[in-house]
Scaffold this motif. Structure first.
Motif, mmCIF file in Angstrom:
data_model
loop_
_atom_site.group_PDB
_atom_site.id
_atom_site.type_symbol
_atom_site.label_atom_id
_atom_site.label_comp_id
_atom_site.label_asym_id
_atom_site.label_seq_id
_atom_site.Cartn_x
_atom_site.Cartn_y
_atom_site.Cartn_z
ATOM 1 N N GLU A 30 39.739 133.170 37.699
ATOM 2 C CA GLU A 30 40.112 132.009 36.772
ATOM 3 C C GLU A 30 39.203 131.192 36.047
ATOM 4 N N GLU A 31 38.054 131.077 36.619
ATOM 5 C CA GLU A 31 37.001 130.411 36.074
ATOM 6 C C GLU A 31 36.635 130.986 34.811
ATOM 7 N N SER A 32 36.298 132.060 34.896
ATOM 8 C CA SER A 32 36.030 132.945 33.636
ATOM 9 C C SER A 32 36.852 132.556 32.613
ATOM 10 N N GLN A 33 38.266 132.731 32.927
ATOM 11 C CA GLN A 33 39.155 132.637 31.881
ATOM 12 C C GLN A 33 39.085 131.187 31.053
ATOM 13 N N THR A 34 39.158 130.434 32.172
ATOM 14 C CA THR A 34 38.997 128.914 31.628
ATOM 15 C C THR A 34 37.813 128.792 30.797
ATOM 16 N N ASP A 35 36.610 129.183 30.961
ATOM 17 C CA ASP A 35 35.487 129.152 30.249
ATOM 18 C C ASP A 35 35.694 129.488 28.920
ATOM 19 N N PHE A 36 36.423 130.895 28.877
ATOM 20 C CA PHE A 36 36.628 131.551 27.568
ATOM 21 C C PHE A 36 37.705 130.817 26.628
ATOM 22 N N GLN A 37 38.564 130.011 27.423
ATOM 23 C CA GLN A 37 39.553 129.224 26.636
ATOM 24 C C GLN A 37 38.787 128.122 25.855
ATOM 25 N N MET A 38 37.920 127.498 26.815
ATOM 26 C CA MET A 38 37.169 126.391 26.407
ATOM 27 C C MET A 38 36.306 126.781 25.107
ATOM 28 N N LEU A 39 35.789 127.961 25.123
ATOM 29 C CA LEU A 39 34.778 128.600 24.057
ATOM 30 C C LEU A 39 35.797 128.712 22.632
ATOM 31 N N LEU A 40 37.072 129.032 22.922
ATOM 32 C CA LEU A 40 37.881 129.345 21.869
ATOM 33 C C LEU A 40 38.832 128.050 21.552
ATOM 34 N N LYS A 41 38.594 127.046 22.033
ATOM 35 C CA LYS A 41 39.535 125.869 21.970
ATOM 36 C C LYS A 41 39.591 125.448 20.294
ATOM 37 N N ASP A 42 38.688 125.104 19.898
ATOM 38 C CA ASP A 42 38.575 124.765 18.394
ATOM 39 C C ASP A 42 38.797 125.991 17.330
ATOM 40 N N TRP A 43 39.112 127.273 17.855
ATOM 41 C CA TRP A 43 39.142 128.188 16.803
ATOM 42 C C TRP A 43 40.684 129.051 17.006
ATOM 43 N N VAL A 44 41.536 128.116 17.648
ATOM 44 C CA VAL A 44 42.848 128.550 17.864
ATOM 45 C C VAL A 44 43.799 127.797 16.869
ATOM 46 N N LEU A 45 44.606 128.379 16.147
ATOM 47 C CA LEU A 45 45.432 127.882 15.085
ATOM 48 C C LEU A 45 46.600 126.823 15.657
ATOM 49 N N ASP A 46 46.406 125.516 15.354
ATOM 50 C CA ASP A 46 47.261 124.469 15.596
ATOM 51 C C ASP A 46 48.403 124.665 14.974
ATOM 52 N N GLU A 47 49.322 125.378 14.946
ATOM 53 C CA GLU A 47 50.789 125.578 14.174
ATOM 54 C C GLU A 47 51.494 124.166 14.201
ATOM 55 N N LYS A 48 51.374 123.496 15.237
ATOM 56 C CA LYS A 48 52.231 122.448 15.250
ATOM 57 C C LYS A 48 51.867 121.374 14.405
ATOM 58 N N ASN A 49 50.729 121.391 14.069
ATOM 59 C CA ASN A 49 50.153 120.426 13.174
ATOM 60 C C ASN A 49 50.085 120.640 11.789
ATOM 61 N N GLY A 50 50.827 122.147 11.516
ATOM 62 C CA GLY A 50 50.800 122.589 10.278
ATOM 63 C C GLY A 50 49.725 123.539 9.895
ATOM 64 N N GLU A 51 48.923 123.860 10.577
ATOM 65 C CA GLU A 51 47.775 124.617 10.135
ATOM 66 C C GLU A 51 48.480 126.290 10.060
ATOM 67 N N THR A 52 48.109 126.725 8.935
ATOM 68 C CA THR A 52 48.621 128.252 8.873
ATOM 69 C C THR A 52 47.320 128.968 8.560
ATOM 70 N N LYS A 53 47.588 130.476 8.723
ATOM 71 C CA LYS A 53 46.577 131.225 8.426
ATOM 72 C C LYS A 53 45.854 131.292 7.398
ATOM 73 N N GLU A 54 46.593 131.121 6.111
ATOM 74 C CA GLU A 54 45.924 130.983 4.895
ATOM 75 C C GLU A 54 44.973 129.814 4.576
ATOM 76 N N MET A 55 45.409 128.629 5.411
ATOM 77 C CA MET A 55 44.493 127.300 5.406
ATOM 78 C C MET A 55 43.124 127.703 6.101
ATOM 79 N N TYR A 56 43.262 128.451 7.326
ATOM 80 C CA TYR A 56 42.234 128.670 8.303
ATOM 81 C C TYR A 56 42.139 130.115 8.711
ATOM 82 N N PRO A 57 41.589 130.832 7.922
ATOM 83 C CA PRO A 57 41.778 132.397 8.171
ATOM 84 C C PRO A 57 40.794 132.732 9.221
#
Length: 1122
Positions: free
Chosen positions: A1014-1041
């Protein structure tokens, strides 16, 4: 337009423009707007024009009253198109020295001046790589130095000789040396007239072939001082030139002794005739020789002009002596001369002397070795090449004519000697013997008695003719030994001549002139060797004095060497010694011509056309053969000395660049081998990892360069790729300057190429490098780059470019490697950095090195170096700007940050805009030499998880064969395919490695089926946090490929968990390894985003020792077939 131009000022240059006329039809309006084209003379006086050497036919073109001028001295044109250009007419100065330090020489405009819109200061500040060597620059500077300069006046006042006085006369005097008057008669007596002619012609062939080769070399450009040394060194390089320069200098010094001993022998014979020997025959030669060589040294030191006058006088005396001998040979001999062997021209004597009569162990080549030093005079003119007005013209003309004239004279004298002088004559017979012989020949008793009475009572009265059978029978001679004739009397030419003292004067002239020429040649050649600084500790002999730059210290050295051989006192013992030395020089002169022709360099353009490369090769082989025939062990010694000097110069690698044929051969051989390689089919057994490493400048990431060099060292290609991001027109000049990069690679003994390219972005630059680097089969097949450890903090577009480079590499069938060091490879990637690493490869920083605030002095330029936090390992520049960090070589405990000349690492930092602080991790500095040192004993852990063709296994194996990694053993890790079958899979992998003949220490099968913690998975999610598309706030793949979507995460969940699990296993099992090599995860196009892939790589490599993620191109690089 009539009358629109003025005649240019007269110039010493061979390029002259008398008038410039333009014929064009233009309207009246245009004529009012555009004034006639005027030629304005340069602003310098006629005196300056003459004193400073040839001026270019230069002019400043003026249009509409606006005269454009520039700082350089060449002519500047302003075209009718109203665009500034700086064209210059062809001028000798442009080709003599374009980098004159004095600024007096004119230089042609640079490409930037013609092509770019630049300020004058920028144009003058633009640097270029030198095309000429330092000594050539210095010579050109001296040629155009200011007339008020004392050094220039000194050079200008030195005597210069033409081809007759400087070459022809010297060659004749040297060739007509001691051999002509003292030894040629002995050669004819031993070898006979037939073989004597063959000896003379063979010597002429050897010297003529050498002269032809020498003429071709010396007409291929200007010849400076040093003669044969200069020609050989500039043709074959410093190795051959340095070796032959020393040998040739010694040979000339020994030749001085040979000629002086010949002179001393003549003086000794005169003393002996007059019963005035000082001690004995041998010691008298030594005494006279020492006095003579001392007087010659005084003449040589006085100056070349006096030496030249003395040579001219000696030539006149020698010619008078030769004419005297020729006339004397036709005068009927007296009875006194007759009993000494001179019988006049007779057919039976000629036929008798035609065949050889070798005695005292002599044979053809031993006699040839005695005579051949006479032919060494062909280099007398070339040896003073620096004192000739036009060496390129004088040396061929004077040398070839000298060989022709001297050879004809030798043949003439040999014919005269063989036709009128017998081999043996007694010269004196006791009267009673004469009477007995005459009685035995039935001469009347009365006559016999009378003759005996006359000879007994009045020996000085005119005698009756003595029968030839009597005076030619050595048994009737005093003590039974003949003292006269061709075989026994070295002074036989004096006896034959019309007036004997003239022959004595001729002998003195021939020997002294040759000795004087050799005494001048040896120091001149040695001075040229010393000036080139090929050998250490000899610079003192390069110093010259007086107007002629006389090398007085070298004169003294030549005097000492010559004096030592004079004390030997035996001419026949000295002659064979120098024969081999001169033959070695001739061999290399001939080979130089052949080698230069064979290299087919465009720079080989001799003005002398009467040569052939194959004839030059034949000449070299003949010289080499004659060396061994004369005396095989002396030839071996000569070759050994030359070889030893060659190896020494080759090992020391003097800093000279003469454009030798050796350099031309390197290019030619490389080109031919590369073309030949194209037709060679690829085979797995011959696969080599040819690496393109994206290191930037080699100074920027030294650890990355060092690591890759261990892979390619001595086996394959390595190219350091440098991508300069920015507008091409602004950075094009940076990619031209490769000198500093190659200097760094050479200093670290890394055999690699450097390729720089400018591009708008990193990806395009990498694409261009992968597409264009290499020739034929010499192309990279593997791409290695450093891990982008700051991928979370930089612009996302940079990460996308980095990620797409991996895709591009796979598209181009490259293998891909990514190396990560936890400390990093250098400073931040957004800084302009230059790391000047001068550490010894065996030096290293200790693990407990610390830097405290008290140990940290402020950096120059008002920037202070401080610690961000007490006890931290980061250095912080307090103020932005340019500054320098210097780490001294570590001593007992702490590394003091002080400037030292040795063992330091300099980091030049140019901060980016808007940055107030820049942190430098001390571990980065320590890691710069991480791979420059020999690695400690440990393991290289190979995680060969997926079959990529074997590259992941091959490169670690190659590393273990290198000295830096020899103490490391392989540990192979592979993944299990089925649960419960670990043993079987381990045996299968062991069998495969055995077939590949790869030794390993351990074999480990890892289970990847387990889920990560679980610890390793949490660390990975923190690592990827800013690199996941926030679709709720209107981010799209075209805007943030670069961002990943939830759908992508779901699709690649299993693969992501595998990477997390592998990271855990890596840190568990390989954290103590010296190096980890692991299969690089393969990103699938349009499936894996840049952010997710970088997170995978970061998870695998963080908190690890040096780790290389590697993936082949799925083509086999290993095979177990023979």
């Amino acid at each position: 337009m009539e009358g629109t131009g003025e005649e240019l000022k007269k110039s010493n240059s061979r390029f002259k423009v008398a008038r410039v006329d333009f014929v064009d039809e233009i309207g009246d309006t245009e004529q009012k707007k555009i004034e006639p084209l005027k030629l304005v003379e340069p602003d310098r006086s006629i005196t300056d024009h003459v004193d400073r050497g040839p001026e270019s036919p230069s002019a400043t073109f003026s249009i509409s009253g606006d005269t454009f001028s520039h700082s350089y001295d060449t002519s500047n044109n302003k075209t009718c198109a109203m665009m500034n250009t700086h064209e210059a007419l062809p001028c000798l100065d442009h080709y003599r020295n374009i980098f004159s330090a004095t600024g007096e020489l004119k230089s042609r405009p640079t490409l930037a001046q013609l092509h770019e819109e630049m300020d004058d200061d920028d144009v003058r500040g633009h640097t270029k790589d030198p095309l000429m060597s330092r000594e050539e620059m210095a010579a050109a500077d001296a040629a155009i130095a200011d007339p008020t300069d004392k050094a220039a006046q000194k050079s200008k006042g030195a005597p210069k000789f033409g081809w007759i006085k400087g070459v022809l006369i010297r060659c004749l005097l040297n060739i007509w040396g001691v051999m002509l008057f003292i030894r040629l008669s002995w050669v004819v007596g031993q070898a006979g007239l037939g073989l004597s002619i063959l000896i003379i012609l063979l010597s002429a062939v050897v010297t003529t072939l050498t002269a032809l080769s020498m003429s071709a070399i010396c007409t291929n450009g200007e010849v400076k001082g040093g003669g044969a040394y200069y020609m050989i060194s500039r043709s074959l390089g410093p190795e051959y030139g340095g070796a032959i320069g020393l040998v040739f200098s010694v040979a000339n010094a020994v030749a001085v002794a040979m000629y002086v001993v010949g002179f001393a022998e003549t003086v000794r014979d005169l003393l002996k005739v007059h019963n005035a020997l000082m001690v004995d025959e041998t010691n008298d030669i030594r005494i006279v020789g020492v006095i003579t060589i001392t007087l010659l040294l005084a003449i040589a030191i006085i100056g070349m002009e006096w030496e030249a006058r003395a040579q001219l006088i000696l030539l006149v005396v020698l010619l008078i002596g030769l004419v005297n001998f020729v006339i004397g040979s036709f005068i009927p001999p007296t009875e006194e001369k007759r009993i000494k062997g001179f019988v006049g021209f007779r057919g039976d004597v000629f036929l008798e002397n035609l065949s050889p009569s070798f005695r005292d162990g002599e044979e053809f080549f031993s006699v040839f070795s005695i005579f051949f030093p006479a032919a060494t005079g062909i280099l007398a003119g070339a040896n003073i090449s620096g004192d000739l007005k036009n060496a390129s013209s004088s040396i061929p003309k004077g040398t070839l004519l000298g060989i022709l004239i001297s050879s004809l004279v030798y043949l003439l004298v040999a014919f005269l000697l063989g036709g009128c002088i017998v081999r043996d004559a007694t010269g004196y017979i006791v009267p009673v013997t004469v009477a007995q012989v005459m009685m035995s020949q039935n001469v009347s008793t009365t006559t016999t008695t009378a003759t005996a009475a006359v000879l007994t009572i009045a020996p000085n009265v005119t005698r009756l003719p003595v029968p030839e059978s009597v005076f030619r029978n050595c048994s009737y001679a005093k003590d039974g030994v003949c003292l006269y004739g061709l075989m026994n009397d070295y002074q036989v030419m004096e006896m034959v001549s019309g007036f004997g003292p003239l022959i004595t004067a001729g002998i003195f002239s021939a020997t002294l002139s040759s000795a004087l020429a050799s005494l001048v040649s040896a120091p001149k050649v040695f001075q040229a060797v010393c000036k080139d600084k090929i050998f250490p500790y000899v610079h003192i002999f390069a110093k010259g004095y007086g107007l002629g730059d006389n090398p007085r210290p070298a004169y003294v050295l030549a005097f000492v060497i010559g004096l030592g051989f004079v004390l030997i006192g035996d001419l026949n013992a000295i002659a064979p010694v120098i024969s081999n030395f001169f033959l070695m020089a001739y061999t290399l002169i001939n080979y130089s011509c052949f080698d230069a022709s064979l290299a087919r360099s465009p720079g080989w353009r001799p003005a002398f056309r009467f040569y052939n490369m194959w004839i030059s090769l034949i000449g070299a082989l003949i010289c080499l053969m004659v060396m061994f025939v004369i005396n095989w062990w002396t030839a071996l010694i000569t070759l050994g000395i030359v070889s030893a000097l060659f190896v020494y110069v080759h090992y020391t690698k003097p800093d000279v660049n003469w454009g030798s044929s050796t350099q031309a051969h390197v290019y030619r051989n490389a080109l031919q081998a590369t073309l030949k390689l194209i037709s060679v089919e690829d085979h797995i057994k011959n696969f080599r990892p040819q690496v393109l490493v994206l290191s930037g400048h080699p100074d920027n990431r030294p650890a990355l360069v060092d690591f890759v060099s261990h892979i390619t060292k001595k086996i394959s290609l390595m190219v350091c790729g440098h991508i300069i991001v920015g507008p091409p027109n602004e950075n094009s000049r940076k990619i031209i300057n490769t000198k500093s990069a190659y200097a760094r690679l050479h200093k670290k003994k890394i055999r690699a190429f450097y390729a720089a390219i400018t591009s708008p972005n990193f990806r395009l630059g990498a694409q261009n490098l992968m597409q264009t680097v290499g020739l034929g089969k010499m192309q990279p097949n593997t791409l290695i780059m450093g891990f982008k450890s700051d991928w979370r903090n930089v612009q996302p577009t940079e990460v996308v470019d980095y990620f797409n480079v991996i895709h591009d590499a796979f598209d181009m069938k490259y293998g891909v490697g990514i190396l990560r060091l936890q400390e990093g490879f250098g400073l931040d990637l957004d800084m302009e950095t230059t790391l000047l690493n001068d550490y010894n490869t065996e030096d290293e920083l200790s693990d407990d090195d610390e830097i405290t605030p008290d140990d940290t002095p402020p950096l120059p330029g008002s920037s202070e170096l401080v610690l961000d936090k007490p006890g931290s390992s980061e250095l912080v520049l307090d103020k932005p700007g340019s500054s320098e960090l210097v780490l001294d070589k570590p001593e007992a405990s702490a590394a003091s940050i002080v400037s030292t000349e040795k063992h330091m690492v300099k980091v030049h930092i140019q901060n980016g805009p808007g940055k107030s602080k820049n942190k430098i991790n001390i571990e980065v500095i320590k890691s710069m030499n991480k791979f420059a040192r020999k690695q400690k004993r440990g393991t290289i852990d190979v995680w060969w998880l997926f079959d990529d063709g074997g590259l992941t296994l091959l490169i670690p194996y190659i590393l273990t064969t290198k000295a830096h990694w020899r103490g490391c053993k392989l540990r192979v890790f592979t993944a299990a395919t089925k649960k419960g079958e670990l043993d079987r899979e381990q045996r299968q992998m062991a069998t495969l490695l055995s077939k590949f003949r790869i030794d390993y220490k351990d074999m480990v099968i890892v289970d990847l089926a387990k889920s990560p913690t679980e610890e390793s998975q949490t660390d990975f999610q923190m690592l990827l946090k800013d690199w996941v598309l926030d679709e709720k706030n209107g981010e799209t793949k075209e805007m943030y490929p670069w961002k990943t979507t939830q759908q992508e995460l779901s699709l690649l969940k299993e693969k992501t968990n595998r990477q997390i699990r592998l990271g855990e296993l890596l840190r568990k099992r390989s954290s103590e390894a010296s190096l980890v090599v692991m299969s690089l995860p393969m990103p699938r196009k349009s499936t894996c985003s840049a952010g997710l892939y970088m997170a995978w790589l970061d998870t695998l490599t963080k908190n690890m020792p040096p780790i290389l993620l590697l993936r082949g191109n799925q083509t086999s690089v290993l095979t177990y077939y023979s």
